[in-house]
Design an enzyme around this catalytic site. Structure first.
Site, PDB file in Angstrom:
ATOM      1  N   LYS A  53      -1.251   2.108   3.380  1.00 36.20           N
ATOM      2  CA  LYS A  53       0.001   1.492   2.936  1.00 36.20           C
ATOM      3  C   LYS A  53       1.178   2.054   3.748  1.00 36.20           C
ATOM      4  CE  LYS A  53      -1.813   0.438  -1.628  1.00 36.20           C
ATOM      5  NZ  LYS A  53      -1.943   0.732  -3.055  1.00 36.20           N
ATOM      6  N   GLN A  97       0.146   5.211  -6.984  1.00 32.76           N
ATOM      7  CA  GLN A  97      -1.257   4.841  -6.768  1.00 32.76           C
ATOM      8  C   GLN A  97      -2.078   5.133  -8.022  1.00 32.76           C
ATOM      9  OE1 GLN A  97      -2.298   3.218  -4.061  1.00 32.76           O
ATOM     10  NE2 GLN A  97      -4.414   3.121  -4.758  1.00 32.76           N
ATOM     11  N   ASP A 120       4.376  -3.487  -6.892  1.00 31.34           N
ATOM     12  CA  ASP A 120       2.976  -3.675  -7.275  1.00 31.34           C
ATOM     13  C   ASP A 120       2.840  -4.796  -8.315  1.00 31.34           C
ATOM     14  OD1 ASP A 120       0.794  -2.322  -6.201  1.00 31.34           O
ATOM     15  OD2 ASP A 120       1.314  -0.425  -7.181  1.00 31.34           O
TER      16      ASP A 120
HETATM   17  N1  GUN Z   1      -5.363   1.221  -7.259  1.00 31.06           N
HETATM   18  C1  GUN Z   1      -6.212   0.247  -6.877  1.00 31.06           C
HETATM   19  N2  GUN Z   1      -5.515  -0.838  -6.456  1.00 31.06           N
HETATM   20  C2  GUN Z   1      -4.211  -0.525  -6.577  1.00 31.06           C
HETATM   21  C3  GUN Z   1      -3.016  -1.242  -6.280  1.00 31.06           C
HETATM   22  O1  GUN Z   1      -3.011  -2.401  -5.840  1.00 31.06           O
HETATM   23  N3  GUN Z   1      -1.858  -0.567  -6.535  1.00 31.06           N
HETATM   24  C4  GUN Z   1      -1.837   0.687  -7.055  1.00 31.06           C
HETATM   25  N4  GUN Z   1      -0.651   1.251  -7.280  1.00 31.06           N
HETATM   26  N5  GUN Z   1      -2.927   1.368  -7.329  1.00 31.06           N
HETATM   27  C5  GUN Z   1      -4.105   0.762  -7.082  1.00 31.06           C
END
Ligand code: GUN
Length: 294
Positions: A53, A97, A120
């Protein structure tokens, strides 16, 4: 006949090239889109996602901030950091996350993020807005799936869609986005009886169950679009042990499906692309607010 490949790498490259162009435009207005990423603990998969990311931001010309905390950090420390980032006008997106360690109340953490910076799309207000068909940040993985279907000219309106998985991150928002787009949606999960009777009716089958190669060709309607959200390692004792694989058995599925996403190179790259897109959109909304005030 072999299915058409819905190529997430190619689509992602196209969308990211356009995003990079839009980022250079907004920079001319004095704003550099910025994503803040919070990682708690040492889950190896989460560490890889966060690294990708951050790298995605840099490549698109965006700024990123990364905050790492040990697994035993007090939740208040993270909540204080979120409050600081909420108040910082130079930050446009905040992402924590998931999963978080057990001492955290995940919902409270997600609710602490400003709705305007929730790139998100996990904040209850954004989820509610999505369910009402209002403008919102859409969760990145299901949003990326919708883009793949659109680019692959898959007709969603009127289609029978089956989603396997009911998580807040993928299954539930996926069902909502497909519904908004006019599909008739069934959500299946671990308790569903006779799963194959559902999957065999699906014109669009989205699989997000987290079990390696779980959906096989005999469970798929001939000509269906099959979207594999899984990201697993091939279990010990099987051919190609340890290699990446999805929730769909690609080898048998590709001969039945009309279109299919590969793993890797299907849904995965689109998730980060949509995160970058949401961060840019957040920065653009802020620019509009600032210019409106000027
Ligand atoms: N954990 C697995 N997929 C995601 C996501 O798309 N965003 C976040 N913040 N955590 C995750």
């Amino acid at each position: 006949m072999s299915a058409r490949i819905l190529d997430g790498n190619a689509l992602s490259a196209d969308v990211r090239a356009r995003l990079a162009e839009q980022v250079s435009q907004i920079k001319l207005r004095g704003i550099t889109p910025c994503l803040a990423v919070i990682l708690v603990g040492d889950n190896p998969a989460s560490a890889v996602y966060v690294r990708n990311k951050v790298a995605g931001c840099e490549k698109a010309g965006m700024r990123s901030l990364r905050f790492d905390y040990p697994a035993d950090v007090a939740p208040q420390v993270v909540l204080d950091k979120i409050a600081e980032l909420n108040a910082d006008d130079s930050v446009h997106g905040i992402l924590v996350q998931l999963p978080l360690p057990p001492q955290f109340d995940e919902k409270a953490v997600l609710e602490a993020i400003s709705v305007d910076k929730d790139v998100d799309g996990f904040h209850a207000e954004n989820v509610g807005r999505l369910s009402q068909g209002q403008r919102a940040f859409f969760p990145c993985t299901p949003h990326g799936v919708m883009k793949l279907l659109e680019a692959g000219h898959v007709d969603v309106s009127g289609a029978d869609a089956v989603v396997i998985g009911r998580s807040n991150i993928v299954g539930k928002p996926m069902a909502m986005l497909l519904t908004q787009a006019g599909a008739t949606v069934t959500v299946c999960h671990s308790r569903t009886r006779d799963l194959a009777s559902h999957t065999r009716r699906a014109d669009i089958l989205v699989v997000a169950i987290g079990r390696p190669m779980f959906v096989t060709g005999d469970m798929i309607k001939p000509g269906a679009a099959v979207i594999d959200v899984g990201m697993n390692r091939i279990p010990a004792g099987m051919p190609n042990e340890g290699k990446l694989c999805g929730d769909v058995d690609f080898a048998s599925a590709k001969d039945v499906a009309g279109a299919i996403t590969p793993v890797p190179g299907g849904v995965g790259p689109m998730t980060i692309t949509m995160l970058l897109s949401n961060t840019l959109e957040s920065a653009e909304r802020q620019a509009e607010r600032q210019e409106g005030r000027a």
